[in-house]
Write an enzyme that holds these catalytic residues in place. Sequence first.
Site, PDB file in Angstrom:
ATOM      1  N   SER A   8      48.545  12.568  56.623  1.00  0.00           N
ATOM      2  CA  SER A   8      48.551  13.367  55.413  1.00  0.00           C
ATOM      3  C   SER A   8      47.805  12.636  54.311  1.00  0.00           C
ATOM      4  CB  SER A   8      49.999  13.638  54.961  1.00  0.00           C
ATOM      5  OG  SER A   8      50.028  14.162  53.647  1.00  0.00           O
ATOM      6  N   LYS A   9      47.100  13.390  53.473  1.00  0.00           N
ATOM      7  CA  LYS A   9      46.389  12.794  52.350  1.00  0.00           C
ATOM      8  C   LYS A   9      47.349  12.200  51.330  1.00  0.00           C
ATOM      9  CE  LYS A   9      42.142  15.531  52.573  1.00  0.00           C
ATOM     10  NZ  LYS A   9      41.230  16.441  51.848  1.00  0.00           N
ATOM     11  N   ARG A  10      48.639  12.541  51.444  1.00  0.00           N
ATOM     12  CA  ARG A  10      49.626  11.959  50.534  1.00  0.00           C
ATOM     13  C   ARG A  10      49.981  10.527  50.923  1.00  0.00           C
ATOM     14  NH1 ARG A  10      51.133  17.373  50.778  1.00  0.00           N
ATOM     15  NH2 ARG A  10      52.414  17.055  52.616  1.00  0.00           N
ATOM     16  N   GLN A  11      49.521  10.095  52.104  1.00  0.00           N
ATOM     17  CA  GLN A  11      49.752   8.719  52.538  1.00  0.00           C
ATOM     18  C   GLN A  11      48.622   7.833  52.008  1.00  0.00           C
ATOM     19  OE1 GLN A  11      50.409  10.508  56.821  1.00  0.00           O
ATOM     20  NE2 GLN A  11      50.728   8.313  56.885  1.00  0.00           N
ATOM     21  N   PHE A  16      43.783   5.985  53.695  1.00  0.00           N
ATOM     22  CA  PHE A  16      42.461   6.142  53.100  1.00  0.00           C
ATOM     23  C   PHE A  16      41.577   4.949  53.442  1.00  0.00           C
ATOM     24  CE2 PHE A  16      44.999   8.678  49.916  1.00  0.00           C
ATOM     25  CZ  PHE A  16      44.545   9.911  50.369  1.00  0.00           C
TER      26      PHE A  16
END
Length: 528
Positions: A274-277, A281
């Site tokens: 998830s991009k919330r992690q 990145f």
Amino acid sequence: MGILRLSLSRAVRQFTTSTFSGCEVRVRFAPSPTGQLHLGGLRTALYNYIFAKAHQGKFILRIEDTDQARLVTGAEEHLQNMLEWSGINPDEGPVQGGDVGPYRQSERLHIYKKHIESLVESGAAYHCFCTEQRLELLRKEAVRNRQVPRYDNKCRHIPQQEMQDLLHSGKPSVVRFKLEPDGESFEDLVYGKTSHDTFLIEGDPVLIKSDGYPTYHFANVVDDHVMGITHVLRGMEWLTSTPKHLSLYKALHWTPPKFAHLPLLLNKDGSKLSKRQGDIFVQHFKDAGFLPEALVNFITFCGSGFEENKEIRDMEQLIQEFSLDRVTTHSAVLEMRLLPDVNRGHITRLLARAEGRQRLVAQLRQDVEELLTRSGELGKIDDLTDEYLLRVLEARKQHVGRLQDLCQSDHIYLWLRPSLSKEELTSVSPHAELVLEQVCKEIGNLQEVALGEAGELSPKLRRCSESMAGIPYPVFMKVLRAALSNLKKGASVAEMIVMLGKREALYRLHVAKEISGQPVTDNRLATT
């Protein structure tokens, strides 16, 4: 029969991926600039890149920025920077240019307008005037009836004259595509024969939104055709949308590219990335000190594509050895525990080449200078030469997973002289001064000890200890370790001396001898 392990479908895919009828392979990576590049996006970009290079083709970067509400300032520049850092350089793109630009979808609206008009004229698409309120009521009704929300295709049946009147009145509309039953099946280069009857599950999809911008489904089909894309390698979340895209190709009378869908990347607990992690990145791994070739190599462990999966490979080897027919269909778990080992392997490889050594020395120097700035440079050693930095790298290459590890507490003595007190030294041994005096003489008589000679220094230190009857060898070595690093564990004393060099090691031993500062006589040994 033992060697006939490929199914017929997979054998066909293998043949297809290796024979491309003489046309130039053109692939694209088409991210949305809505945030930072994460590992899933990096893997998609990488697989497109190495596939193109393996077939002497072109890798195109296309920015899909038609969802204007979700755009993040600086995200496109970040994407470009992270791809460049990773060694994935587009042949064509917003920065590089090319013959089929513009390479931002927001700058291609005139192209979409032309092709949407042809679909409407042919009857394959139509204007829809349903309001958001009506669509929301349809969604709520479907949820209440435990059905999948879908558009009921109401505007598909508006008479032509009524539709023209509505358009002339200026009533807001979107353009929808007429889905037909018996959706297009296709041969995916990874998943094999695939079919998904979108007509039975979805209503007619929107192609052009009321603001004039295309949806993903329409824009990517038009752009892939206009840009001459021959192969689409993308995440498997788009697998069920492909029949819809193929229907668009058919309606536009275009030949579709070949499709290859890549398996999902999962966290260790089986959840989807998830991009919330923050820790998925690419920027996170760059800041953490991992080498770009190590991160790129690491993500190929997930979903494979190679005969031997978990091996140390540079970009050239990835290009030479990659094959789509070896990509697995099951979701792949990111085993983060392997990344330091992969990074260590690439550090060792770089140290074997002059250019690689220069690069590592420059990076280590930057890390050390940041450490010294934070510490106020108190106790900094005299001369951080390239030769010294390289000696440290060679000595510790099998012991660290990142260059930044060499600036952590267990290696800080390499850059900052330890702070010692008389109590600390004499608590190790009341005879610390005598030990240090003897070792100073021993080392002072040596030539500079080369990196590979640490094993030869250890026996000399042991003989020096044996000449001092009454001081156990472990105590003798603890005194030296304290004087050199003030650490209780880590590299061997001989390795420390080799890394620090004769001059710095002698300086520390002499300072420690002065600090221990008690009158020393041989009679003290008799009381031990």
